[in-house]
Enzyme design. Structure first.
Site, PDB file in Angstrom:
ATOM      1  N   TYR A  84      37.225  38.264  40.464  1.00  0.00           N
ATOM      2  CA  TYR A  84      36.715  38.311  39.100  1.00  0.00           C
ATOM      3  C   TYR A  84      37.635  37.691  38.070  1.00  0.00           C
ATOM      4  O   TYR A  84      38.007  38.312  37.098  1.00  0.00           O
ATOM      5  CB  TYR A  84      36.341  39.746  38.700  1.00  0.00           C
ATOM      6  CG  TYR A  84      35.227  40.293  39.530  1.00  0.00           C
ATOM      7  CD1 TYR A  84      33.981  39.676  39.536  1.00  0.00           C
ATOM      8  CD2 TYR A  84      35.404  41.404  40.328  1.00  0.00           C
ATOM      9  CE1 TYR A  84      32.943  40.160  40.307  1.00  0.00           C
ATOM     10  CE2 TYR A  84      34.379  41.899  41.099  1.00  0.00           C
ATOM     11  CZ  TYR A  84      33.147  41.272  41.086  1.00  0.00           C
ATOM     12  OH  TYR A  84      32.129  41.748  41.843  1.00  0.00           O
ATOM     13  N   HIS A  85      38.022  36.468  38.298  1.00  0.00           N
ATOM     14  CA  HIS A  85      38.731  35.722  37.279  1.00  0.00           C
ATOM     15  C   HIS A  85      37.679  35.032  36.421  1.00  0.00           C
ATOM     16  O   HIS A  85      37.541  33.815  36.440  1.00  0.00           O
ATOM     17  CB  HIS A  85      39.680  34.695  37.897  1.00  0.00           C
ATOM     18  CG  HIS A  85      40.902  35.295  38.475  1.00  0.00           C
ATOM     19  ND1 HIS A  85      41.598  34.700  39.493  1.00  0.00           N
ATOM     20  CD2 HIS A  85      41.577  36.430  38.199  1.00  0.00           C
ATOM     21  CE1 HIS A  85      42.637  35.438  39.815  1.00  0.00           C
ATOM     22  NE2 HIS A  85      42.641  36.488  39.033  1.00  0.00           N
ATOM     23  N   GLN A  86      36.925  35.842  35.715  1.00  0.00           N
ATOM     24  CA  GLN A  86      35.869  35.291  34.874  1.00  0.00           C
ATOM     25  C   GLN A  86      36.513  34.526  33.724  1.00  0.00           C
ATOM     26  O   GLN A  86      37.399  35.029  33.045  1.00  0.00           O
ATOM     27  CB  GLN A  86      34.975  36.400  34.328  1.00  0.00           C
ATOM     28  CG  GLN A  86      34.376  37.292  35.394  1.00  0.00           C
ATOM     29  CD  GLN A  86      33.490  36.547  36.373  1.00  0.00           C
ATOM     30  OE1 GLN A  86      32.907  35.524  36.049  1.00  0.00           O
ATOM     31  NE2 GLN A  86      33.366  37.067  37.567  1.00  0.00           N
ATOM     32  N   HIS A 129      44.098  28.672  39.455  1.00  0.00           N
ATOM     33  CA  HIS A 129      44.305  30.059  39.061  1.00  0.00           C
ATOM     34  C   HIS A 129      44.531  30.109  37.549  1.00  0.00           C
ATOM     35  O   HIS A 129      45.271  29.293  37.002  1.00  0.00           O
ATOM     36  CB  HIS A 129      45.519  30.628  39.795  1.00  0.00           C
ATOM     37  CG  HIS A 129      45.596  32.111  39.738  1.00  0.00           C
ATOM     38  ND1 HIS A 129      45.989  32.782  38.616  1.00  0.00           N
ATOM     39  CD2 HIS A 129      45.295  33.051  40.654  1.00  0.00           C
ATOM     40  CE1 HIS A 129      45.953  34.076  38.839  1.00  0.00           C
ATOM     41  NE2 HIS A 129      45.530  34.265  40.077  1.00  0.00           N
TER      42      HIS A 129
END
Length: 153
Positions: A84-86, A129
């Site tokens: 969940y790196h929204q 990232h």
């Protein structure tokens, strides 16, 4: 993402749209990746350490023979997750941009005294990232707030 209510404490539902390809190319790519990992594990450089693939069945996939494509499809569909790196859900941009939510000072358009200072302000999703971007946004927020409050004091 779907909001369940107006209550900010209630967690939203996330739909990452995994495995929505009607031709199953995404699953086939995962299985090809598993086969490549198996090939690498069998290499002499890893075999000298007795490397092996663990054959503990993934719960819910026991009906398929271990290491069949059907087994791996079941396993991938069962254990897939997201960290969940929204990003890019509160786009920063000019007020003239109908998709923009915040201005360059991180202020939310149309809401007094609210700023957003996280990776949601990125105008486009990045391919890597987001940690460095998060640090940069935090540092920029610090500079903005430091300047804002030094003018008030």
């Amino acid at each position: 993402m779907t909001l369940l209510s107006k209550d900010p404490a209630e967690s939203p539902l996330f739909f990452p749209n995994y495995f929505t390809d009607p031709e199953n190319h995404d699953i086939k790519t995962f299985i090809a990746s598993i086969r490549e990992a198996q090939r690498i594990v069998k290499s002499p450089s890893l075999q000298k350490f007795d490397a092996k693939i663990v054959d503990i069945p993934v719960p819910g996939c026991e009906r398929y023979g271990f290491d069949t494509d059907e087994y791996w499809e079941c396993a991938v569909r069962t254990i897939i997750s997201s960290i969940y790196h929204q990003t890019s859900t509160c786009k920063m941009g000019p007020k003239s941009d109908p998709e923009a939510v915040v201005n360059p000072y991180l202020q939310v358009y149309g809401v007094k005294n609210l700023r957003v200072a996280d990776i949601s302000i990125l105008p486009v999703t990045i391919s890597g990232h987001p940690m460095a971007s998060a640090y940069m946004i935090g540092e920029k927020a610090y500079d903005i707030l430091k300047e804002h409050y030094s003018l008030i004091i």
